[in-house]
Design a protein around this motif. Structure first.
Motif, PDB file in Angstrom:
ATOM      1  N   LYS A   1      34.666  53.447  59.521  1.00 55.84           N
ATOM      2  CA  LYS A   1      33.440  53.671  60.293  1.00 55.84           C
ATOM      3  C   LYS A   1      33.503  55.385  60.165  1.00 55.84           C
ATOM      4  O   LYS A   1      34.126  55.907  60.186  1.00 55.84           O
ATOM      5  CB  LYS A   1      33.362  53.418  61.797  1.00 55.84           C
ATOM      6  CG  LYS A   1      33.565  51.742  61.955  1.00 55.84           C
ATOM      7  CD  LYS A   1      32.226  51.042  61.449  1.00 55.84           C
ATOM      8  CE  LYS A   1      32.325  49.684  61.676  1.00 55.84           C
ATOM      9  NZ  LYS A   1      31.429  49.050  60.785  1.00 55.84           N
TER      10      LYS A   1
ATOM     11  N   ASP B   1      24.558  51.641  56.388  1.00 53.68           N
ATOM     12  CA  ASP B   1      24.727  51.494  57.586  1.00 53.68           C
ATOM     13  C   ASP B   1      23.238  51.804  58.469  1.00 53.68           C
ATOM     14  O   ASP B   1      22.898  51.278  59.341  1.00 53.68           O
ATOM     15  CB  ASP B   1      25.491  52.688  58.261  1.00 53.68           C
ATOM     16  CG  ASP B   1      26.985  52.711  57.881  1.00 53.68           C
ATOM     17  OD1 ASP B   1      27.329  51.280  57.851  1.00 53.68           O
ATOM     18  OD2 ASP B   1      27.437  53.588  57.547  1.00 53.68           O
ATOM     19  N   LEU B   2      22.361  52.749  57.532  1.00 54.49           N
ATOM     20  CA  LEU B   2      21.016  53.210  58.167  1.00 54.49           C
ATOM     21  C   LEU B   2      20.073  52.152  58.171  1.00 54.49           C
ATOM     22  O   LEU B   2      19.571  51.653  59.377  1.00 54.49           O
ATOM     23  CB  LEU B   2      20.643  54.321  57.380  1.00 54.49           C
ATOM     24  CG  LEU B   2      19.196  54.890  57.682  1.00 54.49           C
ATOM     25  CD1 LEU B   2      19.390  55.309  59.200  1.00 54.49           C
ATOM     26  CD2 LEU B   2      18.883  56.095  56.788  1.00 54.49           C
TER      27      LEU B   2
ATOM     28  N   PRO C   1      31.397  59.099  61.631  1.00 52.31           N
ATOM     29  CA  PRO C   1      30.667  59.448  63.100  1.00 52.31           C
ATOM     30  C   PRO C   1      28.992  59.320  62.641  1.00 52.31           C
ATOM     31  O   PRO C   1      28.372  58.982  63.581  1.00 52.31           O
ATOM     32  CB  PRO C   1      31.134  60.749  63.096  1.00 52.31           C
ATOM     33  CG  PRO C   1      31.905  61.080  61.817  1.00 52.31           C
ATOM     34  CD  PRO C   1      32.141  60.101  61.018  1.00 52.31           C
ATOM     35  N   ARG C   2      28.754  59.530  61.334  1.00 47.48           N
ATOM     36  CA  ARG C   2      27.126  59.689  61.149  1.00 47.48           C
ATOM     37  C   ARG C   2      26.850  58.387  60.285  1.00 47.48           C
ATOM     38  O   ARG C   2      27.647  58.129  59.193  1.00 47.48           O
ATOM     39  CB  ARG C   2      26.791  60.865  60.305  1.00 47.48           C
ATOM     40  CG  ARG C   2      27.101  62.230  61.292  1.00 47.48           C
ATOM     41  CD  ARG C   2      26.158  62.306  62.429  1.00 47.48           C
ATOM     42  NE  ARG C   2      24.595  62.376  61.853  1.00 47.48           N
ATOM     43  CZ  ARG C   2      23.661  62.116  62.598  1.00 47.48           C
ATOM     44  NH1 ARG C   2      23.732  61.372  63.715  1.00 47.48           N
ATOM     45  NH2 ARG C   2      22.369  62.196  62.188  1.00 47.48           N
ATOM     46  N   PRO C   3      25.638  57.756  60.259  1.00 50.28           N
ATOM     47  CA  PRO C   3      25.351  56.579  59.585  1.00 50.28           C
ATOM     48  C   PRO C   3      25.164  56.926  57.979  1.00 50.28           C
ATOM     49  O   PRO C   3      24.597  57.915  57.762  1.00 50.28           O
ATOM     50  CB  PRO C   3      24.146  55.872  60.138  1.00 50.28           C
ATOM     51  CG  PRO C   3      23.642  57.066  60.886  1.00 50.28           C
ATOM     52  CD  PRO C   3      24.780  58.141  61.113  1.00 50.28           C
ATOM     53  N   LEU C   4      25.853  56.128  57.227  1.00 53.72           N
ATOM     54  CA  LEU C   4      25.713  56.264  55.725  1.00 53.72           C
ATOM     55  C   LEU C   4      24.523  55.265  55.391  1.00 53.72           C
ATOM     56  O   LEU C   4      23.886  54.790  56.313  1.00 53.72           O
ATOM     57  CB  LEU C   4      27.024  55.679  54.935  1.00 53.72           C
ATOM     58  CG  LEU C   4      28.336  56.483  55.213  1.00 53.72           C
ATOM     59  CD1 LEU C   4      29.595  56.112  54.549  1.00 53.72           C
ATOM     60  CD2 LEU C   4      28.053  58.064  55.093  1.00 53.72           C
ATOM     61  N   THR C   5      23.985  55.319  54.151  1.00 52.56           N
ATOM     62  CA  THR C   5      22.770  54.650  53.650  1.00 52.56           C
ATOM     63  C   THR C   5      22.802  53.244  54.256  1.00 52.56           C
ATOM     64  O   THR C   5      21.944  52.633  54.620  1.00 52.56           O
ATOM     65  CB  THR C   5      22.459  54.795  52.248  1.00 52.56           C
ATOM     66  OG1 THR C   5      22.514  56.237  51.844  1.00 52.56           O
ATOM     67  CG2 THR C   5      21.401  54.287  51.842  1.00 52.56           C
TER      68      THR C   5
END
Length: 180
Positions: free
Chosen positions: A51, A59-60, A53-57
């Protein structure tokens, strides 16, 4: 439609292309799909539980679906045409059902993140006519023409019959793990 799962990721040594291996839930047939390295990394990262800390594509997209009140219920790998596989995302929102055309590689990466079920057709599973051997620790798929291998790997411009023949000759032991 037949329920499948991601069995493994491999690397076609002759083309250096990642291959995602889908295996039917209640059987041994598999569906290998050649995909891009970014999508293979997205699939591998989710399978490994990594995982950020910021969403990847990949994940988005599930966040957007949920934000709009929907749920990705299943992914359908529907057909292959000119060596290109097609998929559909099936999204529900209340009583409404939406289908969205998508690439199988992106669809699989998103399905893993949302725990959506994966399905394909009997025809696609039958066209490959290979069975998976127990998983090995090999790191690559060696499709370079060595004895027992499948030749040079799928080539752009192959007609459907050539692709079917390539898949029929694919030796499951040539399939290893993709390492992002």
């Amino acid at each position: 439609m037949i329920k499948v799962r991601v069995q493994s990721l491999g690397l076609d040594q002759s083309t250096q292309s990642p291959v995602v291996i889908l295996q039917e839930e209640e059987g041994e047939r598999v569906l290998p799909i050649w995909i891009g390295p970014a999508e293979a990394s997205a699939i591998a990262m989710e399978m490994a539980g990594m995982k950020f800390p910021r969403p990847l594509t990949h994940d988005l997209f599930p966040l957007v679906i949920r934000g709009l009140g929907g749920t990705l219920t299943r992914v359908l790998i529907t057909k292959v045409h000119d060596n290109t596989y097609f998929a559909e995302l099936v999204i529900t929102r209340g009583d409404e059902v939406f289908t969205v055309d998508a690439r199988p590689s992106d669809s699989i990466a998103i399905a893993l993140r949302t725990r959506a079920q994966l399905f394909t057709t009997d025809d696609l599973l039958t066209a490959t006519t290979i069975s998976m051997a127990p998983e090995s620790d090999a790191g690559t798929v060696d499709l370079t023409g060595e004895p027992g291998s499948a030749g040079e790997g799928p080539q752009p411009g192959m007609n459907p019959e050539q692709l079917k023949e390539y898949l029929r000759n694919l030796d499951p032991e040539d399939l290893g793990r993709f390492n992002p």
